[in-house]
Design a protein around this motif. Structure first.
Motif, PDB file in Angstrom:
ATOM      1  N   VAL A  85       0.882  -1.170   0.000  1.00 30.35           N
ATOM      2  CA  VAL A  85       0.000   0.000   0.000  1.00 30.35           C
ATOM      3  C   VAL A  85       0.919   1.218   0.000  1.00 30.35           C
ATOM      4  O   VAL A  85       1.864   1.275   0.776  1.00 30.35           O
ATOM      5  N   ASN A 114      -1.749   1.149  -8.114  1.00 33.06           N
ATOM      6  CA  ASN A 114      -3.160   0.952  -8.417  1.00 33.06           C
ATOM      7  C   ASN A 114      -3.482  -0.524  -8.607  1.00 33.06           C
ATOM      8  O   ASN A 114      -4.315  -0.884  -9.424  1.00 33.06           O
ATOM      9  N   ALA A 115      -2.811  -1.370  -7.817  1.00 32.53           N
ATOM     10  CA  ALA A 115      -2.938  -2.814  -8.002  1.00 32.53           C
ATOM     11  C   ALA A 115      -4.382  -3.288  -7.893  1.00 32.53           C
ATOM     12  O   ALA A 115      -4.798  -4.212  -8.569  1.00 32.53           O
ATOM     13  N   ASP A 116      -5.187  -2.639  -7.043  1.00 30.57           N
ATOM     14  CA  ASP A 116      -6.563  -3.109  -6.857  1.00 30.57           C
ATOM     15  C   ASP A 116      -7.532  -2.374  -7.774  1.00 30.57           C
ATOM     16  O   ASP A 116      -8.737  -2.421  -7.575  1.00 30.57           O
ATOM     17  N   ARG A 118      -8.161   0.723  -8.060  1.00 34.34           N
ATOM     18  CA  ARG A 118      -8.846   1.837  -7.398  1.00 34.34           C
ATOM     19  C   ARG A 118      -9.255   2.895  -8.421  1.00 34.34           C
ATOM     20  O   ARG A 118      -8.497   3.238  -9.311  1.00 34.34           O
TER      21      ARG A 118
END
Ligand SMILES: *[C@@H]1O[C@H](CO)[C@@H](O)[C@H](O)[C@H]1NC(C)=O
Ligand SMILES: *[C@@H]1O[C@H](CO)[C@@H](O)[C@H](O)[C@H]1NC(C)=O
Length: 382
Positions: A85, A114-116, A118
């Motif tokens: 994070v 921005n792995a998830d 977002r």
């Protein structure tokens, strides 16, 4: 003692693959993504270049974002070096004050964090200095009479460089000084030479090229452009340590000083560490001329290996300088990723003055590169 052991256990478990190695600090320098050409309205593809002259293209934004993903795989997923994070204090991303570089810095940061998926993507902090006084990444030739004096040694009638305020005029003068037009079949006047930037941008964006622009002329455009570029930067056949020093001497000095400072701080042998202590990833979002000049300063061999076969830094080219602690001592590893597509980066360390191996002792690296660094380019440029 037991308490210390317990504390260091989780650290040891999350340490990188090599048990006796630890990544301490990373410096990353990249070229912005694919861009539109400069000038020449009739060569401006309004669909591909919808953000305007000199700005990033959609493909440029996407590839730059993917450069961020690549960095995440390397430093978050594989090395577990950066927090998954975003921890804004771990990062210090600097960009020269040029739109395409600032936007690239932002895209790289978003790709990293921005792995998830977002939405909206997480913004990253990007630092910048005013262009006119940015002696680290943003030298303006017209602020540097000393560069003009170096040019005059080869080209006695080079005009007063402080009067060349447009890049086109400056670039056309350097082209004239190479005498390359004597061998050109087409690019043999100032007007034709000045089409090269727009033509190359069209080609690299995959746009439809004018019918007259044959493969032979593409090759000639590339050669003429590179020749003038080498003259401007004091690289290749025009190797000139003074010019290198004015252009990227402060950048090189900054890179080396930060490595030394970070190492001393990580070892607790110096007090003045609040600035660098939390930073693990230090980036510079920059342009082809900066990477080209820096590579030449690191060693002509390093530059040739890095730029083979293209001859110049491509969009999203990346230089990585990693500071490793190996069996208690500091080492530097330098890598080059040539563009946005290659999965592997090339190890450059063995080609850098005095280094010879994949990992170079920080002392050796810190004293490399002779006459090409400076703490005060502003004064030297006078
Ligand atoms: C180009 O030609 C001029 C005039 O002959 C000469 O002074 C100059 O050094 C040449 N430039 C190069 C790069 O050889
Ligand atoms: C602390 O470090 C900064 C830069 O790293 C330097 O400019 C400053 O002079 C240092 N201060 C002292 C007291 O050493």
């Amino acid at each position: 003692m037991e308490w210390l052991l317990l504390l260091s256990l989780p650290l040891a478990l999350s340490a990188p693959i090599y048990e006796d190695r630890e990544l301490v600090f990373v410096q990353a320098l990249w070229r912005h993504g694919q861009r539109a050409g400069n000038g020449e309205d009739h060569l401006h593809d309004k669909t591909l270049f919808k953000y305007g002259i000199g700005e990033l293209t959609e493909a440029g934004i996407e590839n730059t974002y993917n450069l961020g993903r690549w960095l995440r795989r390397r430093y978050v997923d594989d090395d577990k070096f950066l927090s998954p994070v975003m921890n804004p204090k771990e990062l210090f991303i600097e960009s020269v004050d040029v739109n395409r570089c600032l936007m690239s810095a932002e895209s790289v940061g978003q790709g990293m964090y921005n792995a998830d998926g977002r939405n909206p993507p997480l913004p990253v902090a990007v630092h910048s200095r005013p262009k006119k006084t940015d002696w680290v990444l943003g030298l303006t030739w017209s602020n540097c009479p000393a560069i003009g004096r170096e040019f005059s040694r080869i080209c006695p009638d080079f005009p007063d460089i402080t009067t060349l305020t447009s890049y086109n005029d400056y670039s056309a003068e350097t082209f004239r000084c190479t005498n390359a037009s004597q061998h050109a079949t087409f690019f043999n006047t100032k007007e034709k030479y000045l089409l090269i930037d727009a033509l190359i941008a069209l080609e690299q964006a995959g746009a439809k090229l004018p019918d007259w622009y044959t493969p032979q002329l593409r090759q000639e455009a590339k050669e003429m452009g590179q020749k003038s570029n080498h003259f401007q930067l004091g690289i290749g056949e025009f190797h000139n340590e003074n010019i290198l020093r004015y252009n990227t001497g402060l950048l090189l000095d900054t890179l080396q000083s930060e490595l030394a400072h970070k190492w001393a701080c990580s070892q607790g042998v110096t007090q003045n560490c609040s600035d660098i202590q939390p930073i693990k990833f230090r980036a510079f979002s920059t342009q082809d001329w900066v990477l080209n000049s820096l590579l030449e300063a690191l060693g002509q061999g390093a530059r040739l290996v890095a730029l083979n076969p293209q001859g110049s830094p491509q969009y999203n080219a990346l230089v990585l300088i990693e500071l490793w602690k190996i069996r208690g001592s500091p080492y530097v590893k330098i890598l080059y990723r040539p563009d946005a597509y290659k999965e592997q980066a090339t190890v450059l360390t063995p080609y850098i003055g005095g280094c010879r191996q994949e990992y170079c002792s920080l002392d050796v690296f810190g004293s490399c590169c002779g006459n090409t660094k400076t703490r005060n380019p502003e004064q030297e440029c006078r």
